[in-house]
Design a protein around this motif. Structure first.
Motif, PDB file in Angstrom:
ATOM      1  N   HIS A   1       1.222   6.705  -6.920  1.00 32.26           N
ATOM      2  CA  HIS A   1       0.057   7.495  -7.351  1.00 32.26           C
ATOM      3  C   HIS A   1       0.247   8.972  -7.018  1.00 32.26           C
ATOM      4  O   HIS A   1      -0.009   9.844  -7.855  1.00 32.26           O
ATOM      5  CB  HIS A   1      -1.219   6.961  -6.697  1.00 32.26           C
ATOM      6  CG  HIS A   1      -2.426   7.769  -7.032  1.00 32.26           C
ATOM      7  ND1 HIS A   1      -3.006   7.740  -8.274  1.00 32.26           N
ATOM      8  CD2 HIS A   1      -3.131   8.653  -6.284  1.00 32.26           C
ATOM      9  CE1 HIS A   1      -4.038   8.569  -8.282  1.00 32.26           C
ATOM     10  NE2 HIS A   1      -4.128   9.130  -7.090  1.00 32.26           N
TER      11      HIS A   1
ATOM     12  N   VAL B   1       2.244   1.636  -3.620  1.00 29.40           N
ATOM     13  CA  VAL B   1       1.217   2.019  -4.594  1.00 29.40           C
ATOM     14  C   VAL B   1       0.781   3.461  -4.377  1.00 29.40           C
ATOM     15  O   VAL B   1       0.658   4.238  -5.332  1.00 29.40           O
ATOM     16  CB  VAL B   1       0.005   1.057  -4.508  1.00 29.40           C
ATOM     17  CG1 VAL B   1      -1.168   1.581  -5.311  1.00 29.40           C
ATOM     18  CG2 VAL B   1       0.397  -0.329  -4.985  1.00 29.40           C
TER      19      VAL B   1
ATOM     20  N   SER C   1       0.820  -1.213   0.000  1.00 28.10           N
ATOM     21  CA  SER C   1       0.000   0.000   0.000  1.00 28.10           C
ATOM     22  C   SER C   1       0.855   1.265   0.000  1.00 28.10           C
ATOM     23  O   SER C   1       0.526   2.236  -0.679  1.00 28.10           O
ATOM     24  CB  SER C   1      -0.964   0.001   1.184  1.00 28.10           C
ATOM     25  OG  SER C   1      -0.269  -0.151   2.397  1.00 28.10           O
TER      26      SER C   1
END
Length: 75
Positions: free
Chosen positions: A35, A31, A28
């Motif tokens: 982003h 990612v 997490s």
């Protein structure tokens, strides 16, 4: 991270706290960092479980992360 006037940092710090299994990095954090970066938001990731594991020793850290105390020691 970018610096504001006066030397103040600006951005996001993503923290992966300790007690996750040592050989399982935080998906997490990776990612979300990708982003945010692609959206133009400066960020860094901090994986505390690596630092704590090195300080405690890998075996001791893994035992705690896997669940301490072990079931045989629970009354």
């Amino acid at each position: 991270m970018k610096r504001r006037a006066g030397g103040e940092r600006r951005g996001v710090l993503l923290i992966s706290p300790p007690w996750r299994l040592f050989n399982w990095p935080s998906l997490s954090v990776g990612v979300l960092k990708a982003h945010l970066t692609s959206s133009g938001i400066p960020c860094d990731g901090l994986h505390l479980h690596f630092d704590v594991a090195v300080r405690l020793g890998i075996e001791r850290y893994q035992a705690i992360a896997a669940g301490w105390p072990p079931p045989s020691r629970v009354a």
